[in-house]
Design a protein around this motif. Structure first.
Motif, PDB file in Angstrom:
ATOM      1  N   GLU A 174       0.844  -1.193   0.000  1.00 24.46           N
ATOM      2  CA  GLU A 174       0.000   0.000   0.000  1.00 24.46           C
ATOM      3  C   GLU A 174       0.880   1.243   0.000  1.00 24.46           C
ATOM      4  O   GLU A 174       1.866   1.313   0.725  1.00 24.46           O
ATOM      5  CB  GLU A 174      -0.918   0.025   1.223  1.00 24.46           C
ATOM      6  CG  GLU A 174      -1.847   1.241   1.230  1.00 24.46           C
ATOM      7  CD  GLU A 174      -2.780   1.286   2.427  1.00 24.46           C
ATOM      8  OE1 GLU A 174      -3.726   2.100   2.398  1.00 24.46           O
ATOM      9  OE2 GLU A 174      -2.550   0.535   3.398  1.00 24.46           O
ATOM     10  N   ASN A 214      -1.957   6.771  -0.223  1.00 23.82           N
ATOM     11  CA  ASN A 214      -3.297   6.231  -0.492  1.00 23.82           C
ATOM     12  C   ASN A 214      -4.323   6.880   0.427  1.00 23.82           C
ATOM     13  O   ASN A 214      -4.200   6.836   1.649  1.00 23.82           O
ATOM     14  CB  ASN A 214      -3.301   4.708  -0.279  1.00 23.82           C
ATOM     15  CG  ASN A 214      -4.500   4.043  -0.917  1.00 23.82           C
ATOM     16  OD1 ASN A 214      -5.029   4.529  -1.912  1.00 23.82           O
ATOM     17  ND2 ASN A 214      -4.926   2.921  -0.355  1.00 23.82           N
ATOM     18  N   LEU A 225      -4.604   2.679  -4.243  1.00 22.97           N
ATOM     19  CA  LEU A 225      -3.151   2.477  -4.262  1.00 22.97           C
ATOM     20  C   LEU A 225      -2.782   1.369  -3.282  1.00 22.97           C
ATOM     21  O   LEU A 225      -1.980   1.527  -2.357  1.00 22.97           O
ATOM     22  CB  LEU A 225      -2.425   3.778  -3.929  1.00 22.97           C
ATOM     23  CG  LEU A 225      -2.707   4.948  -4.872  1.00 22.97           C
ATOM     24  CD1 LEU A 225      -1.921   6.180  -4.447  1.00 22.97           C
ATOM     25  CD2 LEU A 225      -2.390   4.577  -6.313  1.00 22.97           C
TER      26      LEU A 225
END
Length: 515
Positions: free
Chosen positions: A285, A289, A295
């Motif tokens: 990740e 994000n 993402l």
């Protein structure tokens, strides 16, 4: 003030706009040539170098604002701005054409003058100013190809200028004039292009990239993300293309036996028969994000345990941080304890295939539990050091701890979907290496909560899929909210937080419209 405005107005009226336009067009030709050479690895593209220089020096808080506001459009806006700058500069330089022509007289002397002086300004002036070194000595292509590309681009610039002023201009001794019809058509076209550009950037600004699956079935089918759909984040305008034949990975710093590995050697050590091989499913990740963002992805990674490479090199007892350096100049670092984890690896394969360029070919770091900025791509060097090291993003103010926050994302149905009957709600939950013990879902904006059904994760390092079937009590608009609890029993932080500097926080929510 009135006198100043009058002077500016007079200057603009006298300014040789035709020469400026010819120079900008010629500069555009030079940029196209250098872009082609850049993609072939035979030169550098000046706007790219300028953007890398500028982005590398923007504080993280400001950079985060642009990413949050424009999303994918932030990098495009930066590149377009740089291109405009490098069209304006040759446009201004072209206004000197007739002075140079009167001085040198001969046509080829003028072409040579503009070629050499333009290349000189770039190689000896602009590139050092943007930290690329004299003649581009600090760029990945080196001074040879950097000089070649800029001299060739400058020659194209000079040749187009020569054609415009020597061949084209004499055909229009009275200058260029537009009819009323041409003016109206041109004006309407320019306005239309401006509206489209503004609309495009506004769309990028307003659009939040959410993690979305078309259905529960697709969510389970893509529990391991296809490589083509795995999220990509990069600091580069153009990512490096690394030649596997000449690539080397060096292990150095505070070690007794520095080592160097080529690609075949690393592949051999990642073979399942080698004791240093590691194969793991892990979710990555990005620290940027947003809550509910896309993402985040899961893949199978295969490679060599980083701990094995470090032990083989003979770690000094004074070493406590491990630094990664990459082909694009990117750096990141992790504490020694994290580097020695059996899950941390130098990966060479992704989803049963060699890494692709976008994901770091020929080798990258995978360090489960930390945000993606620590998973260095296009790896070239590993160094053992003493004392905390601040990598590329950390020098801008982003966290150097990087522990992934617990999060639950509603991934299906999509936000603002019109639904009816039994609604199948689903999503993912992730807490890095800590695992997930529970996911709760509210269908009334957080007033009441229901426990979702959790699937068994692919590994201790991946996200967990969850589902909840819901029968709406009536028609209307409903706000759906999700929250997670990690395996240690620690609930997800409910307080909203931006991505900078430690990653986003807060509950994900969507709106469903019941017919």
């Amino acid at each position: 003030m009135a006198a100043a405005l009058k002077a500016i107005s007079a200057f603009l009226r006298r300014f040789p706009w035709h020469r400026f336009a010819a120079g900008a067009i010629a500069g555009g030709g030079a940029l196209i040539i250098t872009l082609i050479l850049r993609t072939l690895g035979l030169g550098l593209f000046l706007p790219e170098v300028a953007v890398d220089f500028t982005v590398g020096r923007i504080p993280g808080a400001i950079e985060s604002f642009f990413i949050r506001t424009l999303g994918e459009g932030a990098k495009l806006l930066a590149l377009l701005t740089a291109v405009v700058v490098f069209l304006i500069l040759p446009g201004i330089y072209a206004t000197l054409f007739w002075r140079v022509q009167r001085w040198l007289k001969r046509r080829w002397f003028v072409i040579a003058f503009f070629t050499l002086t333009s290349a000189g300004i770039i190689l000896l002036g602009i590139l050092p100013l943007i930290d690329a070194g004299f003649l581009g000595s600090k760029t990945s292509v080196g001074p040879g190809f950097a000089s070649f590309s800029q001299v060739l681009g400058s020659w194209v610039y000079a040749a187009v200028l020569d054609y415009a002023f020597v061949e084209v201009a004499p055909r229009y001794p009275d200058g260029f004039s537009l009819s009323r019809r041409q003016f109206l058509v041109g004006s309407v076209g320019a306005i239309a292009l401006a509206i489209l550009a503004i609309y495009g950037f506004a769309s990028l600004s307003m659009k939040k990239g959410r993690l979305v699956f078309a259905s529960i079935a697709e969510m389970f089918a893509k529990e391991v993300t296809p490589t083509s759909e795995f999220y990509v984040v990069t600091k580069n305008v153009i990512d490096p293309t690394v030649d596997a034949a000449s690539w080397r990975l060096s292990i150095g710093g505070l070690v007794t036996t520095p080592a160097t590995y080529d690609y075949p050697q690393l592949l051999a050590k990642s073979d399942p028969t080698d004791p240093d091989n590691v194969d793991a499913l892990a979710t990555l990740e990005c620290v940027s994000n947003e809550v509910g963002g896309n993402l985040i992805s899961t893949a199978r990674w295969n490679g060599v345990r980083l701990s094995a490479l470090l032990r083989a090199a003979g770690l000094s007892p004074n070493a406590d941080w491990i630094v990664f350096t990459c082909a694009d100049g990117y750096t990141a670092a992790v504490p020694l304890s994290r580097a020695m984890s059996p899950n941390t690896m130098v990966a060479v394969r992704m989803n049963e295939a060699p890494l692709v360029t976008a994901h770091g070919f020929p080798a990258r770091i995978i360090v489960p539990g930390l945000y993606g900025m620590f998973h260095a791509k296009w790896l070239t060097k590993i160094e053992a050091t003493q004392g905390e090291y601040l990598g590329y993003w950390q020098q801008k103010g982003w966290t150097n701890q990087g522990l992934i926050h617990t999060t639950a994302i509603i991934a299906t149905p999509a936000d603002s979907t019109v639904v009816g009957g039994v609604v199948h709600i689903g999503g993912i939950a992730f807490a890095g290496e800590r695992g997930i013990s529970a996911v709760d879902v509210s269908t009334d904006g957080g007033a009441t909560w229901k426990s979702a059904t959790l699937s068994s994760p692919k590994s201790d390092l991946t996200w967990v899929l969850w589902t909840l079937d819901w029968t709406p009590p009536r028609s209307g608009s409903f706000r759906i909210v999700a929250r997670a609890v990690d395996a240690a029993g620690t609930p997800q932080d409910s307080n909203p937080a931006p991505t900078f500097p430690e990653g986003s926080a807060g509950y994900d929510s969507i709106t469903l419209l019941v017919s």
